[in-house]
Write an enzyme that holds these catalytic residues in place. Structure first.
Site, mmCIF file in Angstrom:
data_model
loop_
_atom_site.group_PDB
_atom_site.id
_atom_site.type_symbol
_atom_site.label_atom_id
_atom_site.label_comp_id
_atom_site.label_asym_id
_atom_site.label_seq_id
_atom_site.Cartn_x
_atom_site.Cartn_y
_atom_site.Cartn_z
ATOM 1 N N ARG A 237 -29.791 0.232 4.716
ATOM 2 C CA ARG A 237 -29.779 -1.273 3.843
ATOM 3 C C ARG A 237 -29.975 -2.142 4.377
ATOM 4 O O ARG A 237 -29.750 -2.444 5.428
ATOM 5 C CB ARG A 237 -27.853 -1.357 4.278
ATOM 6 C CG ARG A 237 -26.868 0.060 3.923
ATOM 7 C CD ARG A 237 -26.593 -0.221 2.522
ATOM 8 N NE ARG A 237 -26.044 1.420 1.949
ATOM 9 C CZ ARG A 237 -26.607 2.433 1.432
ATOM 10 N NH1 ARG A 237 -27.505 2.351 1.539
ATOM 11 N NH2 ARG A 237 -25.475 3.164 0.919
ATOM 12 N N GLU A 266 -30.809 -7.019 -3.065
ATOM 13 C CA GLU A 266 -31.097 -5.776 -3.945
ATOM 14 C C GLU A 266 -30.587 -5.757 -5.938
ATOM 15 O O GLU A 266 -29.354 -6.514 -5.736
ATOM 16 C CB GLU A 266 -30.429 -4.419 -3.963
ATOM 17 C CG GLU A 266 -31.455 -3.404 -2.695
ATOM 18 C CD GLU A 266 -31.276 -2.538 -2.448
ATOM 19 O OE1 GLU A 266 -30.554 -1.745 -3.664
ATOM 20 O OE2 GLU A 266 -31.599 -2.093 -1.203
ATOM 21 N N HIS A 285 -35.006 1.077 -3.917
ATOM 22 C CA HIS A 285 -34.030 1.773 -3.147
ATOM 23 C C HIS A 285 -33.975 3.837 -4.389
ATOM 24 O O HIS A 285 -32.838 3.995 -4.463
ATOM 25 C CB HIS A 285 -32.664 1.440 -3.615
ATOM 26 C CG HIS A 285 -31.555 1.532 -2.568
ATOM 27 N ND1 HIS A 285 -30.642 0.923 -2.563
ATOM 28 C CD2 HIS A 285 -31.350 3.072 -2.186
ATOM 29 C CE1 HIS A 285 -29.725 1.659 -1.532
ATOM 30 N NE2 HIS A 285 -30.150 2.809 -1.089
HETATM 31 C C1 DGY Z 1 -27.509 7.028 -0.116
HETATM 32 O O1 DGY Z 1 -26.881 8.024 -0.097
HETATM 33 O O2 DGY Z 1 -26.696 5.659 0.915
HETATM 34 C C2 DGY Z 1 -28.438 5.770 -0.585
HETATM 35 O O3 DGY Z 1 -29.044 4.811 -0.114
HETATM 36 C C3 DGY Z 1 -28.192 5.627 -2.346
HETATM 37 O O4 DGY Z 1 -27.103 4.719 -2.520
#
Ligand code: DGY
Length: 325
Positions: A237, A266, A285
């Site tokens: 993250r 993001e 991402h």
């Molecule tokens: C997750 O599965 O947490 C990925 O980052 C997609 O949001």
């Protein structure tokens, strides 16, 4: 029961929901506003939530008292205030395991791209700036025998460590809430403190679950303690790193490079100064963006919804305590 799905998901998930005789609601417009999204949530019993934008916090639960369960289409559950959901007996499901290989592949890819300045070199070719061979230009660094530091050695971290160990013979050190004994046994991974991880790694890859307490964990002070050849990889993250401090650490040579599949904020703005740096590679991402992972996620999320609708425990529930009396 009414299930609201805020964005499209692979068909196998929809089939499971249909077989479960659920009443499926989809967004009324292609790009719903926050208010339109909230209005749809109000009418639903269960939300199948796709993407990390929507926050499920106290104000959400106050506004949508009818919502009894949230099945996330993600392994990360940072968009839900789990304590608040649990207090209100709202079950929350996620999608672990099915994306561990795909996400760790992206961490592994970024590590190699950064080590050879791949994004920057691709841009050079595309812009017609491929110059004559120069023995001193565009030198990368090799990864053989280096030390990989993993923050959060769970399922995804384990896959990343396994790949690095077999491809490059890396030493593995890690920092976690708990010891990961299988990883210690299988990979010789060594548990270290956060400071030791920061000071001794040649590559740091983040695979931990994000909580607000970890905001800007990787900041100026931390980057300053790192080795100069450090490659920083974040596929977890964006909140884990302070983007301004990361930029400063890179231009001042405190660390060597960075590969990000997640940014803060993001989407990353196209004029982010990070994008101009040769030792940086940024992806939008896409950690779990494979056919295999996404269909696994669709299956798990839909199975969570169906189980909940039948009064059964969600197979992958983040807060199973809601099922206790
Ligand atoms: C997750 O599965 O947490 C990925 O980052 C997609 O949001």
């Amino acid at each position: 029961m009414k299930v609201f799905i805020n964005k499209r998901i692979p068909e196998n998930g929809i089939e499971i929901l249909k077989d479960g005789n659920l009443d499926i609601m989809l967004p009324e417009t292609e790009h719903p506003t926050h208010e339109e999204w909230l209005q749809s949530c109000k009418k639903a019993d269960i939300i199948l939530s796709v993407g990390g934008k929507n926050k499920y916090d106290k104000s959400f639960f106050d506004a949508c008292p009818n919502v009894k369960a949230i099945a996330l289409f993600s392994v990360g559950f940072d968009q839900v205030d789990i304590a608040e959901a649990t207090k209100r007996k709202v079950a929350v499901g996620n999608t672990p395991d099915v994306l561990s290989r795909a996400t760790s592949d992206v961490a592994f890819l970024l590590m190699q791209m950064v080590s050879r300045k791949a994004s920057y070199n691709i841009a050079k070719v595309k812009s017609g700036n491929w110059k004559d061979f120069d023995a001193m230009e565009e030198l990368g660094q090799e990864l053989y025998g280096k030390t990989l530091g993993i923050l959060g050695l769970g399922r995804i971290g384990f896959e990343m460590a396994k790949k690095c160990k077999s491809a490059f013979g890396t030493n593995i050190i890690y920092h976690n809430r708990n010891h990961n004994e299988p990883a210690e046994k299988a990979l010789g991974a060594k548990y270290v403190s956060f400071d030791e991880l920061v000071e001794n790694s040649d590559i740091i890859s983040i695979h931990a679950n994000y909580t607000p307490e970890q905001a800007d964990l990787f900041n100026k002070d931390v980057f300053e303690k790192m080795k100069e050849n450090l490659i920083f990889i974040n596929t977890a993250r964006g909140g884990f790193h302070n983007e301004k401090d990361l930029f400063e650490a890179l231009i001042s040579g405190k660390i060597w490079g960075a590969g990000l599949d997640v940014t803060n904020p993001e989407p990353m703005q196209k004029d982010s100064p990070l994008l101009a740096l040769p030792n940086v590679c940024v992806l939008p991402h896409i950690g779990s963006a494979t056919l295999e992972a996404r269909s696994g996620m669709a299956r798990l999320a839909a199975e969570n919804v169906v189980a909940f609708s039948k009064g059964e425990k969600m197979p992958t529930c983040v807060n199973p305590v809601v099922y206790e009396d």
